[in-house]
Design a protein around this motif. Structure first.
Motif, PDB file in Angstrom:
ATOM      1  N   ARG B  21      45.947  36.205  36.383  1.00  0.00           N
ATOM      2  CA  ARG B  21      45.265  36.839  37.516  1.00  0.00           C
ATOM      3  C   ARG B  21      45.638  36.146  38.822  1.00  0.00           C
ATOM      4  N   VAL B  30      45.785  38.791  47.565  1.00  0.00           N
ATOM      5  CA  VAL B  30      44.307  38.806  47.525  1.00  0.00           C
ATOM      6  C   VAL B  30      43.800  37.575  46.778  1.00  0.00           C
ATOM      7  N   ASN B  31      42.486  37.390  46.785  1.00  0.00           N
ATOM      8  CA  ASN B  31      41.868  36.299  46.031  1.00  0.00           C
ATOM      9  C   ASN B  31      41.908  36.658  44.542  1.00  0.00           C
ATOM     10  N   PHE B  32      42.039  35.649  43.665  1.00  0.00           N
ATOM     11  CA  PHE B  32      42.167  35.965  42.229  1.00  0.00           C
ATOM     12  C   PHE B  32      40.912  36.631  41.653  1.00  0.00           C
ATOM     13  N   GLN B  33      39.769  36.371  42.299  1.00  0.00           N
ATOM     14  CA  GLN B  33      38.539  37.032  41.820  1.00  0.00           C
ATOM     15  C   GLN B  33      38.571  38.532  42.127  1.00  0.00           C
ATOM     16  N   THR B  34      39.273  38.886  43.192  1.00  0.00           N
ATOM     17  CA  THR B  34      39.411  40.304  43.532  1.00  0.00           C
ATOM     18  C   THR B  34      40.185  41.033  42.432  1.00  0.00           C
ATOM     19  N   TYR B  37      37.735  41.795  39.768  1.00  0.00           N
ATOM     20  CA  TYR B  37      36.896  42.947  40.154  1.00  0.00           C
ATOM     21  C   TYR B  37      37.672  44.254  39.992  1.00  0.00           C
ATOM     22  N   ARG B  40      38.066  45.125  36.239  1.00  0.00           N
ATOM     23  CA  ARG B  40      36.812  45.622  35.645  1.00  0.00           C
ATOM     24  C   ARG B  40      36.359  46.935  36.286  1.00  0.00           C
ATOM     25  N   TYR B  43      35.583  47.421  41.827  1.00  0.00           N
ATOM     26  CA  TYR B  43      35.966  47.498  43.240  1.00  0.00           C
ATOM     27  C   TYR B  43      37.111  48.489  43.399  1.00  0.00           C
ATOM     28  N   LEU B  49      46.377  48.341  49.440  1.00  0.00           N
ATOM     29  CA  LEU B  49      46.378  47.440  48.280  1.00  0.00           C
ATOM     30  C   LEU B  49      46.846  48.170  47.014  1.00  0.00           C
TER      31      LEU B  49
END
Lengths: 156, 84
Positions: B21, B30-34, B37, B40, B43, B49
């Motif tokens: 990721r 982007v941030n890896f947490q994005t 999201y 899953r 978002y 993007l």
């Protein structure tokens, strides 16, 4: 499951942090208001202040929420911009309500509590001003801590 | 206004490509947490993007994102071949 656990932990920190902030204000308010109050109230106020400071670190610093809510838009990605803006607008609403409630409580207190004179007492105490500044800075982060599944400081 | 859900194949494509990721996040900016999201489907990405992600995987946007639940890639390719 792990993320849910982490979020519940964050929510606990938020509750403890703001509860202690409230207790601290109540204690200092009455200590300022009635000089003959016992030192016990003073001690509870100070203890609450210490808890606020202690819980601030795991809640806002370790999770990276302070950095996230105080970062410039250019360094955030589109989802981070979206969630921080949503949290900021929600926190402005909450902050306004809190300020109005504080003012209403003060106004009512002077009417309802006999012996309190509006002219001679300082209605806004230093801890209260400090708390409002603290709230203005931490509310967006606390909203994110409460609602977000993952925060920057939690590596999944 | 709440937008409709956008489904995607990012998780499958990322695993096929063998990237983490974090690596994917760095490549698409982007941030890896994005990425989490997005995978899953919690978002909906912007158009920009979505194009960046599709370009990274070398696929058309409609192969990566859809407004309907994703079918198996092989099934979709077969259906596309039939309609051609």
């Amino acid at each position: 499951m792990e993320t849910e656990k982490a979020r519940n932990k964050r929510r606990t920190w938020v509750v403890v942090n703001y509860l202690c902030l409230f207790i601290m204000n109540v204690c200092f308010y009455f200590v300022v208001r009635y000089a003959d109050m016992t030192h016990a109230v003073d001690a509870v106020g100070l203890a609450s202040f210490v808890v606020v400071v202690i819980t601030f670190f795991p809640l806002h610093v370790k999770t990276g929420l302070w950095k996230l809510t105080h970062a410039k838009t250019e360094v955030l990605d589109e989802r981070q911009v979206q969630v921080t803006h949503a949290a900021l607008s929600r926190s402005y609403g909450w902050f306004t309500v809190i300020c109005l409630v504080v003012m209403v409580v003060h106004a009512l207190l002077f009417r309802l509590v006999p012996g309190l004179n509006f002219v001679f007492v300082n209605i806004i105490t230093v801890p209260m001003v400090g708390s409002l500044i603290y709230l203005a800075h931490t509310l967006p982060g606390s909203i994110l801590a409460w609602t977000e599944r993952e925060v920057p400081g939690e590596v999944q | 206004m709440k937008g409709r859900k956008i489904y995607n194949r990012i998780a499958v494509l990322r695993q096929e490509k063998g990237v983490s990721r974090k690596q994917l996040a760095e490549r698409i900016g982007v941030n890896f947490q994005t990425v989490g999201y997005l995978e899953r489907e919690e978002y909906n990405p912007s158009l920009d993007l979505a194009f960046r992600i599709s370009e990274y995987f070398g696929l058309p946007v409609d192969m990566v994102f859809s407004v309907e639940p994703m079918k198996l890639m092989s099934q979709e390719l077969l259906e596309r071949k039939k309609t051609e």
